[in-house]
Design a protein around this motif. Structure first.
Motif: not given
Ligand code: LRH
Ligand code: MN
Length: 413
Positions: A36-41, A56-65, A85-93
């Motif tokens: 089952i896929a997990v939502p990035s949001w 607390g300790g929530e992911p600060r960017n896509l890598e940490e998600k 979910h875009i633009p919430w998770d636009i990959p910088q690299d």
């Protein structure tokens, strides 16, 4: 949980199942392969208009998600994918994100576009996006969806989920037929930009954030539009997007009958789109939905492989990772129970009009404790015997707070 307790409960259940002609190893393989896929949001604390309480300790960017989903994948063996979910998770690299995901054995499931918020784009979506009376706003929304497809292609995704908040709050505010026509035309432009091996998942919702009419409020409207788009456009069923007491398992059966089921956003609800933990409020409904799914696939109404399995939840009071561990477990249990239904006996009851007998067959499966099967499937895949216990025993949240900080806030709802 002591391992020997697990072994004892598994051998007891295997005896019970083989007495019914069911093969435990076959069931364990089926459960193990169901991912089952997990939502990035949904990796941070969700909120409502009345507030949000950070975990607390929530992911600060896509890598940490991806790290958080990698952890879920490793300890539960129930998930192998993320839905961005875009633009919430636009990959910088993009290359870095692809490598990180590959290292964590995570693939990219359906991408989600967002034309329900303003995030700095030139024209506002306040009065709608794909259905907006202003052709420039419709054009902007179409281009956003085509951009989401481009990002997804680079990541290896094979699907675009479109959910529209579009609608109205008052009678007379919108021209309902024109809004439907503009939405259909806009979706036709998006569908034309869909790679040949992609599918479009069209999500419906009866209300919120609009409270008088929503352009795509129900499965029927979504299916009608999908029929106009083409065979790779199908209906996404978010369990929370139904008016009270809707028979969702019948909607699932009807969509499979038409080979029109795109997939699911699993969650649970008591009243509205509450986005509560899957199976926490209506576990029997979830079981009945899986009964239609396993039977529909067995009888070749629609192939199991053509359906997307995703969670869509928001955690206002629970630790997001603990909530997702519970949800993955509940979904796996509902699936496992649906595999226990004695179809021959049920068909016989249905033919003979034995209503009581039919309920007995279903509830015998539902009331079977399948946790040993799900545990064994996880263990055989290298997961933890008890992921929730492992998560707490290893103080994962505390470590993330030390590493990331107490007041970090993940992007998303
Ligand atoms: C709308 C919805 C949709 C997502 C959003 C996060 O309620 O279910 O699937 O885009 O939640
Ligand atoms: Mn959803």
């Amino acid at each position: 949980m002591p391992t020997d307790f697990h072994q004892k409960s598994l051998s007891l259940l295997s005896e019970q199942l083989s007495a019914k002609g069911l093969n435990t190893n076959f069931l364990i393989q089926k459960i193990a392969s169901f991912q089952i896929a997990v939502p990035s949001w949904a990796l941070g604390a969700g909120g409502t208009r009345f507030g949000r309480f950070l975990i607390g300790g929530e992911p600060r960017n896509l890598e940490e998600k991806l790290e958080d989903i990698g952890l879920l994948a490793r300890i539960t063996k129930r998930t192998d994918a993320v839905s961005l979910h875009i633009p919430w998770d636009i990959p910088q690299d993009v290359q870095l994100i692809k490598q990180k995901a590959a290292d964590l054995h995570i693939r990219f499931d359906a991408m989600n576009s967002n034309t329900f918020q303003d995030y700095g784009q030139p024209l506002t979506y306040k009065m709608g996006s794909l259905s907006n009376a202003d052709p420039n706003i419709r054009k902007q929304a179409v281009e956003h969806n085509l951009l989401v497809i481009e990002i997804g292609k680079e990541l290896g995704s094979k699907g675009l989920t479109v959910w529209l908040a579009d609608g109205s709050n008052f009678p007379g505010q919108a021209h309902i037929r024109k809004a439907l026509q503009w939405t259909t035309e806009s979706l036709q432009e998006i569908y034309a930009g869909l790679p040949a091996d992609w599918k479009l998942l069209l999500e419906y919702k009866p209300y919120e954030p609009n409270f008088y009419h929503t352009v795509i409020p129900d499965w029927g409207t979504s299916a009608l539009i999908c029929k106009q788009l083409g065979e790779r456009a199908k209906v996404l069923v978010d369990l929370g997007h139904h008016l009270p007491n809707t028979n969702i398992e019948q909607i699932v059966a009807t969509l499979m009958h038409q080979n029109m089921l795109a997939g699911f956003h699993f969650n649970d609800s008591k009243y509205g789109d509450d986005d509560l933990s899957t199976g926490s409020i209506k576990p029997y409904q979830l079981f009945l939905i899986f009964c239609e799914l396993t039977n529909g696939a067995e009888e070749k109404a629609q192939s199991w492989e053509s359906i997307s399995w995703m969670i869509d939840a928001s955690h206002n009071t629970k630790d997001p990772l603990e909530d997702l561990i519970q949800a993955l477990e509940s979904i796996s249990q509902a699936y496992a129970k649906s595999l226990l239904v004695d179809r021959n006996q049920l068909n016989q009851c249905q033919l003979e009009g034995d209503v009581v007998g039919a309920q007995e067959v279903l509830q015998d499966a539902f009331l079977t404790d399948v946790r040993p099967l799900v545990r064994e499937a996880r263990m055989q895949s290298g997961g933890e015997l008890d992921p929730l216990d492992y998560y707490r025993r290893e103080k994962i949240r505390e470590k993330r707070i030390l590493q990331r900080g107490k007041n970090t806030q993940a992007s998303g709802l």
